[in-house]
Design a protein around this motif. Structure first.
Motif, PDB file in Angstrom:
ATOM      1  N   SER A 245       1.056  -1.257   0.290  1.00 53.21           N
ATOM      2  CA  SER A 245       0.123   0.118   0.138  1.00 53.21           C
ATOM      3  C   SER A 245       0.972   0.890  -0.106  1.00 53.21           C
ATOM      4  N   ARG A 246       0.245   2.583  -0.716  1.00 52.87           N
ATOM      5  CA  ARG A 246       1.372   3.646  -1.203  1.00 52.87           C
ATOM      6  C   ARG A 246       0.067   4.573   0.265  1.00 52.87           C
ATOM      7  N   ILE A 247       0.900   5.684   0.705  1.00 48.57           N
ATOM      8  CA  ILE A 247       0.147   6.637   0.900  1.00 48.57           C
ATOM      9  C   ILE A 247       0.415   8.062  -0.252  1.00 48.57           C
ATOM     10  N   LEU A 248      -0.476   8.843  -0.557  1.00 48.14           N
ATOM     11  CA  LEU A 248      -0.603  10.070  -0.873  1.00 48.14           C
ATOM     12  C   LEU A 248      -0.961  11.374   0.027  1.00 48.14           C
ATOM     13  N   ALA A 249       0.052  12.286   0.016  1.00 49.05           N
ATOM     14  CA  ALA A 249      -0.363  13.422   0.700  1.00 49.05           C
ATOM     15  C   ALA A 249      -0.230  14.471  -0.276  1.00 49.05           C
ATOM     16  N   VAL A 250      -2.090  15.465  -0.002  1.00 48.86           N
ATOM     17  CA  VAL A 250      -2.372  16.214  -1.375  1.00 48.86           C
ATOM     18  C   VAL A 250      -2.755  17.389  -0.002  1.00 48.86           C
ATOM     19  N   VAL A 251      -1.227  18.314   0.168  1.00 46.09           N
ATOM     20  CA  VAL A 251      -1.458  19.369   0.929  1.00 46.09           C
ATOM     21  C   VAL A 251      -1.478  21.311  -0.340  1.00 46.09           C
ATOM     22  N   GLY A 252      -2.689  21.513  -0.065  1.00 43.22           N
ATOM     23  CA  GLY A 252      -3.518  23.000  -0.690  1.00 43.22           C
ATOM     24  C   GLY A 252      -3.156  24.313   0.332  1.00 43.22           C
ATOM     25  N   SER A 253      -3.228  23.944   1.494  1.00 46.14           N
ATOM     26  CA  SER A 253      -3.211  25.105   2.223  1.00 46.14           C
ATOM     27  C   SER A 253      -1.624  26.263   2.502  1.00 46.14           C
ATOM     28  N   VAL A 254      -2.036  27.386   2.648  1.00 50.18           N
ATOM     29  CA  VAL A 254      -0.953  28.214   2.648  1.00 50.18           C
ATOM     30  C   VAL A 254      -1.025  28.754   4.078  1.00 50.18           C
ATOM     31  N   HIS A 255      -1.206  28.039   5.219  1.00 46.99           N
ATOM     32  CA  HIS A 255      -1.019  28.868   6.104  1.00 46.99           C
ATOM     33  C   HIS A 255       0.880  28.555   6.155  1.00 46.99           C
ATOM     34  N   PRO A 256       1.168  29.456   7.170  1.00 47.47           N
ATOM     35  CA  PRO A 256       2.541  28.861   7.674  1.00 47.47           C
ATOM     36  C   PRO A 256       2.679  28.219   8.701  1.00 47.47           C
ATOM     37  N   ASN A 257       2.148  27.092   9.177  1.00 47.55           N
ATOM     38  CA  ASN A 257       2.015  26.183  10.408  1.00 47.55           C
ATOM     39  C   ASN A 257       2.675  25.108   8.519  1.00 47.55           C
ATOM     40  N   THR A 258       1.545  25.193   7.795  1.00 48.51           N
ATOM     41  CA  THR A 258       2.268  24.195   6.673  1.00 48.51           C
ATOM     42  C   THR A 258       2.803  23.518   6.202  1.00 48.51           C
ATOM     43  N   ARG A 259       4.073  24.567   5.798  1.00 47.93           N
ATOM     44  CA  ARG A 259       5.475  25.125   4.843  1.00 47.93           C
ATOM     45  C   ARG A 259       6.434  24.179   6.491  1.00 47.93           C
ATOM     46  N   LYS A 260       6.369  24.183   7.894  1.00 49.34           N
ATOM     47  CA  LYS A 260       6.224  23.766   8.729  1.00 49.34           C
ATOM     48  C   LYS A 260       6.642  22.406   8.769  1.00 49.34           C
ATOM     49  N   GLY A 315       2.266  27.215  -2.995  1.00 49.48           N
ATOM     50  CA  GLY A 315       1.781  28.690  -1.879  1.00 49.48           C
ATOM     51  C   GLY A 315       2.538  28.279  -0.691  1.00 49.48           C
ATOM     52  N   ILE A 316       2.858  27.216  -0.619  1.00 50.07           N
ATOM     53  CA  ILE A 316       3.544  27.399   1.294  1.00 50.07           C
ATOM     54  C   ILE A 316       4.260  28.256   1.207  1.00 50.07           C
ATOM     55  N   TYR A 317       4.980  28.549   0.108  1.00 44.69           N
ATOM     56  CA  TYR A 317       6.501  29.851   0.375  1.00 44.69           C
ATOM     57  C   TYR A 317       5.886  31.057  -0.304  1.00 44.69           C
ATOM     58  N   PRO A 318       5.958  32.243   0.113  1.00 47.19           N
ATOM     59  CA  PRO A 318       4.917  33.036   0.037  1.00 47.19           C
ATOM     60  C   PRO A 318       4.802  34.329  -1.106  1.00 47.19           C
ATOM     61  N   GLU A 319       6.840  33.724  -1.811  1.00 47.32           N
ATOM     62  CA  GLU A 319       6.489  34.534  -2.735  1.00 47.32           C
ATOM     63  C   GLU A 319       5.652  33.983  -3.985  1.00 47.32           C
ATOM     64  N   ASN A 320       4.674  32.393  -3.973  1.00 45.63           N
ATOM     65  CA  ASN A 320       4.288  32.379  -4.713  1.00 45.63           C
ATOM     66  C   ASN A 320       2.853  32.360  -4.961  1.00 45.63           C
ATOM     67  N   ARG A 321       2.630  33.313  -3.200  1.00 45.58           N
ATOM     68  CA  ARG A 321       1.057  33.492  -3.045  1.00 45.58           C
ATOM     69  C   ARG A 321       0.572  34.258  -4.435  1.00 45.58           C
ATOM     70  N   ILE A 322      -0.774  33.940  -4.721  1.00 45.11           N
ATOM     71  CA  ILE A 322      -1.698  34.561  -5.573  1.00 45.11           C
ATOM     72  C   ILE A 322      -2.943  35.454  -5.196  1.00 45.11           C
ATOM     73  N   ASP A 323      -2.418  36.580  -5.832  1.00 45.67           N
ATOM     74  CA  ASP A 323      -3.418  37.343  -6.051  1.00 45.67           C
ATOM     75  C   ASP A 323      -4.146  37.563  -6.764  1.00 45.67           C
ATOM     76  N   PHE A 324      -6.036  36.865  -6.168  1.00 43.73           N
ATOM     77  CA  PHE A 324      -7.019  36.601  -7.023  1.00 43.73           C
ATOM     78  C   PHE A 324      -7.868  37.648  -7.383  1.00 43.73           C
ATOM     79  N   LYS A 325      -7.582  39.310  -7.833  1.00 38.06           N
ATOM     80  CA  LYS A 325      -8.608  39.805  -7.720  1.00 38.06           C
ATOM     81  C   LYS A 325      -8.361  40.591  -9.386  1.00 38.06           C
ATOM     82  N   PRO A 326      -7.282  39.799 -10.319  1.00 38.42           N
ATOM     83  CA  PRO A 326      -6.821  39.866 -11.251  1.00 38.42           C
ATOM     84  C   PRO A 326      -7.914  38.476 -11.988  1.00 38.42           C
TER      85      PRO A 326
END
Length: 434
Positions: A245-260, A315-326
């Motif tokens: 059996s294998r495991i897949l982790a799918v992480v989309g959160s951008v919270h600073p805790n997630t990166r750590k 997006g777990i790294y701040p420089e890649n965060r998206i501005d959603f308005k455009p």
């Protein structure tokens, strides 16, 4: 006949090790009275565990109990011999280890790997730490029956054993299994019969086990149970082998805790990670499809080499965060609709991976919106909740749908300490008998 023999100094320790072995699909029997059981009764089990109730007795009495039991249970079919010791090094460590070495013969050596990572017991620089504190600074130092006032594990063994002891430090593990195997053999050639090894993570225990196998030394595993289970996993095929059996982790959160937490996971366990270029999921259909296909193919190409694969939003790294308005202006839609486009992209990647590789039986998702999108894409009716792994991290299985029965842990991105995701993945491994 059993291929793993564990002699423990107390009943709870024997049972705790037995549970670790059972989680890997081995049949394990704890024997408490050899006068009431015939050896033929053990022929159908993979592992036998015998508690000698010797932790607090005189060292000579402990030696005799262990020696006699080892003599009764030793057999040519045994691949793993284990001396289960207390996770905080209490008891007759030296005399009981000596007893097993004497009983098994002069070509055996003891490899001591006394860490229990999930319980906060680690050994680094020759010192045992319990939840970050040196052992002699914990309550174990004032234990009323078997106090331990020294944190150096090799010193404890040297004081109690008649055999020469060598200490193998973390710097020695950094060079890989072949170097470590050669170092073990060198110590043995110099007359050492007890090798005490630093160990902090499960990865360290895997490395030590690989080095033992590479060295071809005949060893007794001396530990609280995790190293014994690790060595058994590599040497013994369960009588009823469970499919891989294998495991897949799918992480989309951008919270600073997630990166750590993800960085802690990548450091602690062998994984293969692919970052999702999240912005591509918001572009036209062709670019979106290209990104989904790229991530899926990269995971599938490497997944056979790793039990755990991770798909992580950049997006777990701040420089890649998206501005959603455009994007809200471009598509004339709300922020929820924009983020849903991202979430559905992660869900599609997850679905294609599970569809293409049936060995994926475990799933970890971080971020509530990601989890909802994954469940929708998998067309599941819901989750059968079974346990709380840690606060706000739930374990269960998919109900109905194409992937019914898949094991899943969901957790909020902001929740937990740095080791939270690592603990969740380890929990999934245990449930899948990895």
């Amino acid at each position: 006949m059993p291929q793993c023999v564990v002699i423990a100094d107390d009943l709870t320790g024997a049972n705790a090790t037995g549970v670790l072995l059972k989680k890997m699909n081995y049949t394990a029997y704890t024997v408490m009275n050899t006068e009431r059981i015939e050896l033929s009764t053990l022929k159908d089990c993979d592992c036998v565990l015998y508690p000698t109730d010797s932790r607090g007795v005189d060292p000579k009495i402990a030696y005799n109990r262990v020696y006699n039991v080892c003599g009764l249970l030793k057999n040519d079919e045994v691949k793993v011999y284990s001396k289960r010791i207390d996770s905080t090094l209490r008891g007759n460590l030296g005399s009981e280890t000596d007893a097993m070495l004497d009983c098994l013969g002069e070509d055996y050596v003891a490899v001591v790997a006394p860490c229990f990572p999930s319980s906060g017991r680690i050994v680094i620089g020759g010192y045992m730490l319990v939840n970050g504190l040196p052992l002699h600074k914990t309550d174990i130092a004032i234990d009323p029956k078997t106090p331990v006032k020294i944190s150096e594990d090799a010193v404890l063994f040297a004081e109690q054993s008649k055999y020469k002891v060598a200490s193998v430090l973390m710097k020695d593990l950094m060079h890989g299994k072949h170097y470590l195997a050669d170092l073990m053999k060198k110590h043995v050639e110099e007359g050492c019969r007890i090798l005490v090894v630093d160990c902090v993570t499960q990865e360290d225990l895997d490395l030590i086990a690989d080095a033992v196998i590479t060295s071809k030394l005949k060893v007794v595993a001396v530990d609280p149970g995790v190293f014994t289970a690790t060595l058994s996993r590599k040497l013994i095929t369960p009588s009823e082998k469970k499919e891989k059996s294998r495991i897949l982790a799918v992480v989309g959160s951008v919270h600073p805790n997630t990166r750590k937490q993800m960085e802690e996971l990548w450091l602690s366990q062998r994984t293969h990670n692919v970052f999702v270029n999240t912005k591509e999921l918001l572009e036209d259909e062709a670019r979106r499809e290209e990104e989904i296909s790229r991530v899926t193919e990269e995971i599938l190409r490497e997944c056979k080499l790793n039990m755990v694969s991770t798909v992580t939003g950049d997006g777990i790294y701040p420089e890649n965060r998206i501005d959603f308005k455009p994007y809200m202006e471009k598509y004339h839609c709300s922020m929820d609709e924009v983020t849903e486009r991202i979430n559905s992209g992660f869900a599609e990647i997850t679905y294609r991976i599970f569809k293409a590789e049936p060995e994926f039986k475990g799933l970890y998702t971080s971020g509530g919106d990601i989890t909802v999108s994954v469940c929708a894409r998998f067309n599941t009716a819901g989750l059968s909740l079974m346990d709380e792994v840690l606060p706000l991290a739930a374990y269960g299985q998919f109900l109905k749908g194409e992937f019914e029965g898949v094991h899943i842990i969901t957790k909020g991105g902001s929740q937990g300490q740095n080791d939270a995701i690592n603990r969740c993945i380890t929990y999934l491994k245990e449930k899948l008998y990895i």
